[in-house]
Design a protein around this motif. Structure first.
Motif, PDB file in Angstrom:
ATOM      1  N   GLU A 145       0.760  -1.358   0.117  1.00 12.07           N
ATOM      2  CA  GLU A 145      -0.084  -0.376   0.547  1.00 12.07           C
ATOM      3  C   GLU A 145       0.856   1.466  -0.020  1.00 12.07           C
ATOM      4  O   GLU A 145       0.389   2.748  -0.329  1.00 12.07           O
ATOM      5  CB  GLU A 145      -0.869   0.189   1.137  1.00 12.07           C
ATOM      6  N   ASP A 146       2.201   0.825  -0.029  1.00 12.36           N
ATOM      7  CA  ASP A 146       2.874   2.405  -0.239  1.00 12.36           C
ATOM      8  C   ASP A 146       3.486   2.255  -1.205  1.00 12.36           C
ATOM      9  O   ASP A 146       3.749   3.763  -1.280  1.00 12.36           O
ATOM     10  CB  ASP A 146       4.236   2.169   1.090  1.00 12.36           C
ATOM     11  N   THR A 147       3.185   1.939  -2.540  1.00 11.61           N
ATOM     12  CA  THR A 147       2.802   2.051  -3.894  1.00 11.61           C
ATOM     13  C   THR A 147       2.309   3.227  -4.173  1.00 11.61           C
ATOM     14  O   THR A 147       1.461   3.325  -4.363  1.00 11.61           O
ATOM     15  CB  THR A 147       2.298   0.776  -4.609  1.00 11.61           C
ATOM     16  N   ALA A 148       2.811   4.231  -4.423  1.00 13.73           N
ATOM     17  CA  ALA A 148       2.455   6.028  -5.508  1.00 13.73           C
ATOM     18  C   ALA A 148       3.634   6.217  -5.815  1.00 13.73           C
ATOM     19  O   ALA A 148       4.953   5.930  -5.945  1.00 13.73           O
ATOM     20  CB  ALA A 148       2.247   6.415  -3.909  1.00 13.73           C
ATOM     21  N   ILE A 149       3.648   7.279  -6.447  1.00 16.21           N
ATOM     22  CA  ILE A 149       4.514   8.371  -7.024  1.00 16.21           C
ATOM     23  C   ILE A 149       5.089   8.933  -5.807  1.00 16.21           C
ATOM     24  O   ILE A 149       4.122  10.098  -5.242  1.00 16.21           O
ATOM     25  CB  ILE A 149       4.017   8.926  -8.101  1.00 16.21           C
ATOM     26  N   TYR A 150       6.034   9.541  -5.365  1.00 11.91           N
ATOM     27  CA  TYR A 150       6.402  10.255  -4.059  1.00 11.91           C
ATOM     28  C   TYR A 150       6.871  11.530  -4.786  1.00 11.91           C
ATOM     29  O   TYR A 150       7.497  11.875  -5.589  1.00 11.91           O
ATOM     30  CB  TYR A 150       7.106   9.685  -3.268  1.00 11.91           C
ATOM     31  N   PHE A 151       6.797  12.967  -3.535  1.00 14.73           N
ATOM     32  CA  PHE A 151       7.049  13.721  -4.633  1.00 14.73           C
ATOM     33  C   PHE A 151       7.484  14.491  -3.212  1.00 14.73           C
ATOM     34  O   PHE A 151       7.205  14.841  -2.043  1.00 14.73           O
ATOM     35  CB  PHE A 151       5.507  14.869  -4.323  1.00 14.73           C
ATOM     36  N   CYS A 152       8.637  15.832  -3.007  1.00  9.05           N
ATOM     37  CA  CYS A 152       9.109  16.357  -2.585  1.00  9.05           C
ATOM     38  C   CYS A 152       8.717  18.136  -2.721  1.00  9.05           C
ATOM     39  O   CYS A 152       8.484  18.138  -3.679  1.00  9.05           O
ATOM     40  CB  CYS A 152      10.047  16.320  -2.224  1.00  9.05           C
ATOM     41  N   ALA A 153       8.177  18.642  -2.046  1.00  6.84           N
ATOM     42  CA  ALA A 153       7.726  19.891  -1.904  1.00  6.84           C
ATOM     43  C   ALA A 153       8.601  21.207  -0.862  1.00  6.84           C
ATOM     44  O   ALA A 153       8.929  20.667   0.609  1.00  6.84           O
ATOM     45  CB  ALA A 153       6.074  19.670  -2.331  1.00  6.84           C
TER      46      ALA A 153
END
Length: 122
Positions: free
Chosen positions: A89-97
């Motif tokens: 469930e951690d599968t995702a695109i990760y962004f920093c901002a």
């Protein structure tokens, strides 16, 4: 101005670890809170973690607490997100901002990276 660029994503098995990096240009990097967000397939963008300007304060989403750790190196203009005990469930695109104040809200962040894909297999 600050221009974040994420890296470090990839494919891992459940229970594994990844360390994401957020490298940012600009001499004012240390002036910003850096947030981590993720967007899974079919879902909206959600808060993961935030770290203060000097790295002394961090906060995490409940889903990340105890597993993820944010840190930063202002000399290298880099923020890290260490992710352990990864779950599918951690599968995702990760962004920093970057934002000029503490926030867990997407709309408060002005400068965004393009994201890095994290895929956790079972």
């Amino acid at each position: 101005q600050v221009q974040p660029v994420e890296s470090g994503g990839g494919l891992v098995q459940a229970g594994g670890s990844l360390r994401l990096s957020c490298a940012a240009s600009g001499r004012t990097f240390s002036s910003y809170y850096i947030g981590w967000f993720r967007q899974a397939p079919g879902k909206g963008r959600e808060f993961v973690a935030v770290i203060s300007q000097n790295g002394d304060y961090t906060n995490y989403a409940d889903s990340a607490k105890g597993r993820f750790t944010a840190s930063r190196d202002n000399i290298r203009n880099t923020v890290y997100l260490q992710m352990n005990s990864l779950k599918p469930e951690d599968t995702a695109i990760y962004f920093c901002a970057a934002a000029d104040h503490y926030s867990e809200m997407v709309g408060q962040y002005v400068y965004w990276g393009q994201g890095t894909q994290v895929t956790v297999s079972s």
